[in-house]
Design a protein around this motif. Structure first.
Motif, mmCIF file in Angstrom:
data_model
loop_
_atom_site.group_PDB
_atom_site.id
_atom_site.type_symbol
_atom_site.label_atom_id
_atom_site.label_comp_id
_atom_site.label_asym_id
_atom_site.label_seq_id
_atom_site.Cartn_x
_atom_site.Cartn_y
_atom_site.Cartn_z
ATOM 1 N N ALA A 136 6.980 8.843 0.477
ATOM 2 C CA ALA A 136 5.685 8.379 0.973
ATOM 3 C C ALA A 136 5.779 6.909 1.387
ATOM 4 O O ALA A 136 6.518 6.135 0.788
ATOM 5 N N ASN A 137 5.022 6.550 2.406
ATOM 6 C CA ASN A 137 5.002 5.164 2.874
ATOM 7 C C ASN A 137 3.958 4.314 2.170
ATOM 8 O O ASN A 137 4.069 3.086 2.146
ATOM 9 N N ASP A 138 2.942 4.941 1.601
ATOM 10 C CA ASP A 138 1.896 4.194 0.908
ATOM 11 C C ASP A 138 1.177 5.144 -0.040
ATOM 12 O O ASP A 138 1.276 6.380 0.088
ATOM 13 N N TYR A 139 0.479 4.563 -1.010
ATOM 14 C CA TYR A 139 -0.258 5.319 -2.028
ATOM 15 C C TYR A 139 -1.618 4.645 -2.157
ATOM 16 O O TYR A 139 -1.711 3.485 -2.556
ATOM 17 N N ILE A 140 -2.671 5.352 -1.774
ATOM 18 C CA ILE A 140 -4.006 4.760 -1.712
ATOM 19 C C ILE A 140 -4.962 5.587 -2.557
ATOM 20 O O ILE A 140 -4.944 6.825 -2.500
#
Length: 235
Positions: A95-99
């Motif tokens: 994953a590129n980001d975790y929001i």
């Protein structure tokens, strides 16, 4: 117009986010099932995939693992699970980001636009925008032009090198930065595989920002990957 495929089984959340992003020239395609998502993504070829973790048929983490070798665009986790382990595992799976779903919509939009920019796919408005001047993560405020850092309103004195390191981590909050990237960006040279000065600098920065050096939660070391500034840890 950019296209996102959002894998989300809650229709209300899916519709709310779709409506918000549509107002900012981002089309959202909704897929409610994890076990149907891979085929849908391959058919639609979206610019970005947004994944919930708790999904029927296949969870978002295993879907991210299966998707990463077959999809070249950004993968962003959007979840209600505020878990350090899930965040680290998501990033390690590709994953590129975790929001978090509690993230305000304008912040969600800004972080998605970061992914588009990094892929060279930014909408025209994003391309024309200036670099960030100030960053804020909960109780942490960073003023780039003024080189001022405040935590809980208190000024944190940092050396030039320490501020540059914090700014680099903050501009890539939620993403793992490897030693190689940090050495090239901050010191203008390649990492030789032996120099531990970046580890020392990270430890010093943690101490000044009140992070526990034995069990850091704000600036994490991701084993064999690099360092990660956790946006939610400053709330």
């Amino acid at each position: 117009m950019q296209r996102i495929l959002f894998v989300e089984d809650d229709p209300e959340i899916g519709q709310l986010i779709s409506s918000w992003l549509a107002r900012h020239d981002i089309e959202v395609l909704l897929e409610p099932r994890g076990d149907m998502a891979l085929a849908r993504i391959e058919a639609e070829q979206p610019d970005l995939v947004l994944l919930d973790i708790m999904l029927p048929g296949q969870d978002g983490l295993s879907l991210c693992r299966d998707l990463r070798p077959r999809f070249k665009g950004p993968i962003v986790m959007l979840t209600s699970l505020d878990s350090d382990m899930n965040q680290i595992l998501s990033l390690e799976l590709g994953a590129n980001d975790y929001i978090l779903k509690t993230t305000p919509p304008p912040v969600l939009l800004a972080r998605l636009r970061v992914q588009f920019r990094q892929q060279g796919q930014a909408p025209q408005a994003a391309v024309a925008s200036t670099p960030p001047q100030r960053l804020q993560f909960g109780r942490l405020q960073i003023d780039g032009p003024g080189r001022d850092v405040r935590l809980d309103g208190d000024s944190i004195p940092l050396s030039t090198a320490d501020f540059d390191l914090l700014w680099e981590l903050a501009c890539h909050a939620g993403q793992i930065l490897g030693r190689e990237a940090l050495f090239r960006s901050l010191r203008g040279r390649d990492y030789d595989g032996q120099d531990r000065s970046m580890d020392v600098a990270i430890s010093r920065l943690r101490r000044k920002l009140g992070d526990d050096s034995n069990n850091p939660t704000r600036i994490k070391t991701v084993r064999q990957k690099g360092y990660l500034l956790v946006p939610q840890a400053w709330e």
